[in-house]
Structures are given as C-alpha cells and as structure tokens.
Scaffold this active site. Sequence first.
Site, short mmCIF file in Angstrom:
data_model
loop_
_atom_site.label_atom_id
_atom_site.label_comp_id
_atom_site.label_asym_id
_atom_site.label_seq_id
_atom_site.Cartn_x
_atom_site.Cartn_y
_atom_site.Cartn_z
N HIS A 123 -59.01 38.21 -25.08
CA HIS A 123 -57.65 38.04 -24.58
C HIS A 123 -56.64 37.83 -25.70
O HIS A 123 -56.91 37.08 -26.66
CB HIS A 123 -57.57 36.80 -23.67
CG HIS A 123 -58.46 36.84 -22.48
ND1 HIS A 123 -58.53 37.91 -21.60
CD2 HIS A 123 -59.33 35.90 -21.98
CE1 HIS A 123 -59.39 37.62 -20.64
NE2 HIS A 123 -59.90 36.42 -20.85
N ASP A 166 -70.58 38.74 -21.58
CA ASP A 166 -69.79 37.63 -22.14
C ASP A 166 -70.63 36.46 -22.68
O ASP A 166 -70.34 35.29 -22.37
CB ASP A 166 -68.80 37.11 -21.08
CG ASP A 166 -67.77 38.16 -20.67
OD1 ASP A 166 -67.85 39.31 -21.13
OD2 ASP A 166 -66.88 37.83 -19.86
N HIS A 178 -59.02 30.63 -23.51
CA HIS A 178 -60.39 30.94 -23.96
C HIS A 178 -60.47 32.36 -24.50
O HIS A 178 -59.65 33.21 -24.16
CB HIS A 178 -61.37 30.79 -22.78
CG HIS A 178 -61.14 31.80 -21.70
ND1 HIS A 178 -60.16 31.66 -20.75
CD2 HIS A 178 -61.72 33.01 -21.47
CE1 HIS A 178 -60.16 32.72 -19.95
NE2 HIS A 178 -61.09 33.56 -20.37
N LYS A 230 -62.84 43.52 -23.11
CA LYS A 230 -62.08 43.61 -21.85
C LYS A 230 -61.13 42.43 -21.76
O LYS A 230 -61.35 41.40 -22.41
CB LYS A 230 -63.03 43.64 -20.65
CG LYS A 230 -63.89 42.38 -20.57
CD LYS A 230 -64.87 42.42 -19.44
CE LYS A 230 -65.72 41.18 -19.41
NZ LYS A 230 -64.97 39.94 -19.15
N ASP A 266 -65.18 39.14 -23.58
CA ASP A 266 -63.87 38.75 -23.06
C ASP A 266 -62.96 38.62 -24.28
O ASP A 266 -63.30 37.92 -25.25
CB ASP A 266 -64.04 37.39 -22.34
CG ASP A 266 -63.16 37.21 -21.14
OD1 ASP A 266 -62.85 38.19 -20.44
OD2 ASP A 266 -62.76 36.04 -20.88
N CYS A 318 -67.55 37.09 -14.11
CA CYS A 318 -67.71 38.37 -14.78
C CYS A 318 -69.00 39.10 -14.40
O CYS A 318 -69.00 40.32 -14.26
CB CYS A 318 -67.54 38.20 -16.29
SG CYS A 318 -65.82 37.78 -16.68
N HIS A 372 -52.03 35.69 -22.82
CA HIS A 372 -52.65 36.28 -21.63
C HIS A 372 -52.24 35.56 -20.34
O HIS A 372 -52.20 34.32 -20.31
CB HIS A 372 -54.18 36.25 -21.76
CG HIS A 372 -54.88 37.17 -20.83
ND1 HIS A 372 -55.66 36.73 -19.79
CD2 HIS A 372 -54.90 38.52 -20.77
CE1 HIS A 372 -56.13 37.78 -19.13
NE2 HIS A 372 -55.69 38.88 -19.71
C1 VGL Z 1 -64.96 34.69 -17.28
C2 VGL Z 1 -63.36 33.33 -16.39
C3 VGL Z 1 -62.42 33.85 -17.25
C4 VGL Z 1 -66.41 35.12 -17.28
C5 VGL Z 1 -64.04 35.22 -18.15
O1 VGL Z 1 -66.89 35.64 -18.31
O2 VGL Z 1 -67.07 34.96 -16.23
N1 VGL Z 1 -64.63 33.77 -16.40
N2 VGL Z 1 -62.78 34.79 -18.13
ZN ZN Z 2 -61.36 35.44 -19.59
#
Ligand code: VGL
Ligand code: ZN
Length: 208
Positions: free
Chosen positions: A55, A15, A88, A113, A53, A158, A59
């Site tokens: 979404h 990410d 996000h 994902k 990430d 993550c 979401h």
């Molecule tokens: C993440 C919070 C929400 C991450 C992703 O990449 O750690 N954290 N979505």
């Molecule tokens: Zn996320």
Amino acid sequence: MLRIDRDRDAFLAIDVQNDFCAGGALAVADGDAVVAPVNALMARFTHVVATQDWHPADHASFAANHAGAAPFSTLAMPYGPQTLWPTHCVQGTPGAGFHPSFALDRATVILRKGFRAEVDSYSAFYENDKATPTGLAGLLRERGVERVIVAGLATDFCVSFTALDARRLGFEVCVVIGACRAIDLNGSLGAARGAWAQAGVAVVESGA
Ligand code: VGL
Ligand code: ZN
C-alpha cells in the site's frame, strides 16, 4: 490428501508478511504459524505465487487517513463498505517485507496488490471494487493452470477473497486451512467458511 499436478495446479501463498505476523502493525493471532506449512507446500509446486500487500502511505483503507476514524471500523467507499485498518504493509517498509523465514526463493511469481490509493485489494485477482483485475487470472491461464491451492494470511480476508474470486473465474480451488490464520472480525471467519461452501471451495486441513 492433496494430490498435486505440477502442470495444472498453482499454489498461492497469500501475504506472508511481517505486518501480519508477531509484532507487526496488523498482527494476525498466531500468524507466524503459517510459515512452516506454507514453505512445505511451496516446495511441491511448479507454479508458486507469493502475494504481497503493498500500500502507498495515503491508502484509503488506513483509518489514519480518515479524520476521527477508528481502526477496525467500517467506512462506505464508492465500491462498497470498507474495513479501516491500522496502517500496514506500506510500500518499501520492513512491515511490508516477507517474513524472514518465508521461502520466497520458491516463488515463481511475486504479485503485489493494493497499490492504488483509492481502492483496497484483498484478493489476488480483483481489487475490492470487484472490477479491476490484477492480471493474475490471465497469467495463470497462460501457464496452463486450472486449479489453485491457497494458504497464508489472513484466512477471512485475503485468503478468502482470493479463493472466492478464483472460483468465480472458473478455477478449481482448495484452501489449506491449517496453513492459514484468521483475523476473525465480527464473525468474518464463519462468514468466509459459509461462502466457501456455497461457492464450491474445497478445504483440506493440511497438504499431507
Ligand atoms: C489483509 C486486511 C488488510 C490480509 C490485508 O492480508 O488478509 N487484511 N490488508
Ligand atoms: Zn492491506
């Protein structure tokens, strides 16, 4: 000291996206600092997975989609407690894009994902219901991978969920902690590191 076997090791760059970096919607403190060490690591592996990430706008992990809910609060979901985040990494937005200096061309797999509206997915292997696989384990196994090296954002979400799932799936796991940055929400970083020790996740400071 990280000795890399190009056939059996895979590097997972987690990410490295604009929304987790400076100015992003869910900016991780000093998040941009992972880009250089992650890029350097990517150059040393044959199997390089970049996760994203990704979404939909509706979401379930977004506080804005729950009336009266504040970002960083917790909500009971059918699959367990879920942290509610600022909106996000919405599919196709600049925030969901990779950091402009991220060496995406070195990735041999790009894995998206968190694309199902009703369930979050911190891990690159399973969604947060701990039951729905992303398919990454099968992909890595079919390519002969036995160990994963993990770095990126965020350490305690993550990166950590990915590392712990990889152990459960039977991979050897090493987190390069100097190439990660944490959110550290209510002690989540310490909890993650404790869980890694329990699970046999190795930690190195750098890839040197
Ligand atoms: C993440 C919070 C929400 C991450 C992703 O990449 O750690 N954290 N979505
Ligand atoms: Zn996320």
